[in-house]
Write an enzyme that holds these catalytic residues in place. Structure first.
Site, mmCIF file in Angstrom:
data_model
loop_
_atom_site.group_PDB
_atom_site.id
_atom_site.type_symbol
_atom_site.label_atom_id
_atom_site.label_comp_id
_atom_site.label_asym_id
_atom_site.label_seq_id
_atom_site.Cartn_x
_atom_site.Cartn_y
_atom_site.Cartn_z
ATOM 1 N N ASN A 5 -6.477 4.801 8.050
ATOM 2 C CA ASN A 5 -6.039 3.412 7.980
ATOM 3 C C ASN A 5 -6.781 2.718 6.842
ATOM 4 O O ASN A 5 -7.853 3.164 6.446
ATOM 5 C CB ASN A 5 -6.374 2.712 9.305
ATOM 6 C CG ASN A 5 -5.901 1.272 9.345
ATOM 7 O OD1 ASN A 5 -4.780 0.954 8.907
ATOM 8 N ND2 ASN A 5 -6.738 0.378 9.848
ATOM 9 N N ARG A 8 5.079 0.531 25.534
ATOM 10 C CA ARG A 8 4.478 1.145 24.350
ATOM 11 C C ARG A 8 4.468 2.674 24.450
ATOM 12 O O ARG A 8 4.643 3.379 23.465
ATOM 13 C CB ARG A 8 3.045 0.626 24.183
ATOM 14 C CG ARG A 8 2.372 1.206 22.953
ATOM 15 C CD ARG A 8 1.097 0.505 22.594
ATOM 16 N NE ARG A 8 0.004 0.876 23.475
ATOM 17 C CZ ARG A 8 -1.274 0.619 23.216
ATOM 18 N NH1 ARG A 8 -1.621 -0.007 22.123
ATOM 19 N NH2 ARG A 8 -2.214 0.976 24.067
ATOM 20 N N HIS A 37 -8.297 -1.107 5.753
ATOM 21 C CA HIS A 37 -8.610 -2.409 6.340
ATOM 22 C C HIS A 37 -9.229 -3.305 5.262
ATOM 23 O O HIS A 37 -10.104 -2.866 4.519
ATOM 24 C CB HIS A 37 -9.591 -2.219 7.499
ATOM 25 C CG HIS A 37 -9.891 -3.496 8.207
ATOM 26 N ND1 HIS A 37 -9.016 -4.071 9.106
ATOM 27 C CD2 HIS A 37 -10.952 -4.334 8.125
ATOM 28 C CE1 HIS A 37 -9.532 -5.208 9.546
ATOM 29 N NE2 HIS A 37 -10.703 -5.388 8.969
ATOM 30 N N ASN A 82 0.839 -1.217 0.000
ATOM 31 C CA ASN A 82 0.000 0.000 0.000
ATOM 32 C C ASN A 82 0.863 1.251 0.000
ATOM 33 O O ASN A 82 0.549 2.228 -0.684
ATOM 34 C CB ASN A 82 -0.957 -0.002 1.193
ATOM 35 C CG ASN A 82 -2.226 -0.780 0.909
ATOM 36 O OD1 ASN A 82 -3.065 -0.342 0.126
ATOM 37 N ND2 ASN A 82 -2.341 -1.949 1.512
#
Ligand code: GRF
Length: 202
Positions: A106, A64, A108, A13
């Protein structure tokens, strides 16, 4: 518009965005590509295109939060105006989303809200749907739950497995992701709560 892509894997992508950027049909400023994986093929694709890259390997951080702080600082240094997730396999924390004052999008591989989360194509094959597809959406604090920008259906055939369906969907992903970035860049997108209105030229 200054665009940064985060990717964890092969980066096809990302490549579709690079290709359109290089042929002039996506006149963004491609200011960086980041990854949580040092060896992500996406980083090589970016380097080949002369784009600044940076890795934020999980093992380098205590947790994180520390990793995300580094990413956020880097994005700020780059002056990011649109953050594009392209196969980025780490869920961004609510804190990250709240701190970023630029849109995050995003892609998906299903027609959300069907089959969110991992292995969406396998979920679709196992469920037996006749139609799946892909979705570009804004990222919110949930899992694949943000407002939908673009969707395109892709048929599922009885002989499909996860891989064959993934390949068919991927070809469409490579078309709609650059298209979504173009719409945002051209100011053609208006958000009204959950709804994303696309302004047409007519
Ligand atoms: C794509 O299927 C995308 O929809 C999902 O992860 C995959 C990434 O593929 N979020 P690639 O790294 O862009 O080739």
């Amino acid at each position: 518009m200054k665009v940064v892509v985060l990717a964890s894997g092969r980066g096809s992508n990302l490549q579709s965005l690079i290709d359109e950027w290089q042929n002039g049909s996506l006149p963004i400023e491609f200011v960086g590509v980041g990854s949580d994986k040092v060896k992500a093929h996406a980083l090589i694709r970016a380097e080949n295109a002369g784009i600044v890259t940076r890795a934020f390997p999980r093992d380098n951080y205590q947790d994180r939060e520390a990793q995300e702080t580094d990413i956020l600082n880097w994005l700020e240094e780059l002056g990011v105006e649109l953050l594009v997730l392209a196969g980025y396999m780490r869920v961004l924390s609510q804190e990250f989303i709240r701190k970023s004052d630029y849109p995050i999008i995003n892609i998906h591989p299903s027609l959300l809200p069907a089959f969110p989360g991992l292995r969406a194509q396998k979920q679709a094959v196992d469920y037996g749907v006749k139609m799946s597809g892909c979705t570009v959406h804004f990222v919110d604090e949930g899992m694949d739950s943000g407002p939908i920008i673009l969707q395109e259906p892709v048929p599922v055939y009885s002989e499909d497995n996860e891989q064959t369906l993934a390949q068919r969907i991927l070809r469409v992903e490579h078309k709609i992701y650059p298209e979504a970035v173009r719409l945002i860049m051209n100011g053609k997108i208006k958000r009204e709560g959950r709804k994303v209105i696309i302004q047409t030229d007519s």
